[in-house]
Design a protein around this motif. Structure first.
Motif, PDB file in Angstrom:
ATOM      1  N   LYS A  38      63.996   2.359   6.728  1.00 33.76           N
ATOM      2  CA  LYS A  38      63.055   2.790   5.693  1.00 33.76           C
ATOM      3  C   LYS A  38      61.704   3.039   6.349  1.00 33.76           C
ATOM      4  O   LYS A  38      61.241   2.235   7.165  1.00 33.76           O
ATOM      5  N   PRO A  40      58.107   3.543   4.927  1.00 32.33           N
ATOM      6  CA  PRO A  40      57.180   3.619   3.797  1.00 32.33           C
ATOM      7  C   PRO A  40      55.972   4.477   4.159  1.00 32.33           C
ATOM      8  O   PRO A  40      55.818   4.879   5.323  1.00 32.33           O
ATOM      9  N   ASP A  86      59.951   1.392  -3.829  1.00 33.91           N
ATOM     10  CA  ASP A  86      61.045   1.967  -3.041  1.00 33.91           C
ATOM     11  C   ASP A  86      60.690   3.349  -2.502  1.00 33.91           C
ATOM     12  O   ASP A  86      61.426   3.908  -1.686  1.00 33.91           O
ATOM     13  N   ALA A  88      59.685   6.031  -0.279  1.00 33.15           N
ATOM     14  CA  ALA A  88      59.630   6.025   1.189  1.00 33.15           C
ATOM     15  C   ALA A  88      60.532   7.144   1.693  1.00 33.15           C
ATOM     16  O   ALA A  88      61.220   7.814   0.913  1.00 33.15           O
TER      17      ALA A  88
END
Lengths: 118, 118
Positions: A38, A40, A86, A88
């Protein structure tokens, strides 16, 4: 040669919706590893999960779940009840196992930008 | 435990100047990787080291780029002279050797060095 394809470049959902990020890979190896990272807005790359090619069990971690289907060479990622945090860019990556000292280099997909709106 | 530490986080430099990016891998990790992220090419591996020895530098774009790892806890990526097309986020990452079959050698990334060459 190995290749990872994330066909969805951008997905937009409303908070609390479920969302699935697709990942399709190509490799000639029988032993390999799949990852999700992930990224961000702050920019760092955060490790989420690693899956070995010989373990097709799906995995659930809180609101996150992963579906590994060797038959279709896919390793999809689902976020249940999405939240604004969430939002990202999510990367799927592949690494082939090496038995020399070559290490396990990652081949990344192009990433999927997920935007979760309140 | 400290993760992969990179410096500087942000750098703006003029074309032609030398740029040095620094990385401290996670203690005990045998592998160190340098990746570059651009909009056009996504995440691509530049070079990686095993036990301080460069193993594969085929991803290094040209002779202006060089990387060193003088000891197990420090690596540099140098660009000399820098050009505007070198503007990107440069990630350092590390992993441990372990048993590929069991551990899969997860690669952990630093927060990245955001380079802008004007």
């Amino acid at each position: 040669a190995q290749k990872v394809t994330q066909a969805q470049t951008e997905i937009s959902v409303v908070e609390k919706e479920d969302v699935t990020l697709d990942c399709v890979y190509e490799t000639r190896d029988t032993t390999y590893y799949l990852f999700w990272y992930k990224q961000p807005p702050s920019g760092e790359l955060v490790f989420l999960i690693r899956r070995n090619s010989f373990d097709e069990q799906n995995e659930i971690s809180g609101r996150y779940s992963w579906n590994f289907q060797k038959s279709t060479s896919s390793f999809n990622f689902t976020i249940t009840a999405s939240q604004v945090v969430d939002s990202a860019v999510y990367f799927c990556a592949l690494s082939e196992a090496r038995w020399d000292n070559a290490g396990n280099m990652l081949t990344f997909g192009g990433g999927t930008r997920l935007m979760v709106k309140p | 435990d400290a993760g992969v530490i990179q410096s500087p986080r942000h750098e703006v430099t003029e074309m032609g100047q030398e740029v040095t990016l620094r990385c401290k891998p996670i203690s005990g990790h045998d592998y160190l990787f340098w990746y570059r992220q651009t909009m056009m090419r996504g995440l691509e591996l530049l070079i990686y080291f095993n036990n301080n020895v460069p193993i594969d530098d085929s991803g290094m774009p040209e002779d202006r780029f060089s990387a060193k790892m003088p000891n197990a806890s420090f690596s540099t990526l140098k660009i000399q002279p820098s050009e505007p097309r070198d503007s990107a986020v440069y990630f350092c990452a590390s992993s441990s050797e372990g048993s590929l079959l069991i551990s899969g050698n997860t690669i952990y990334f630093g927060e990245g060095s955001w380079l802008t060459v004007v």
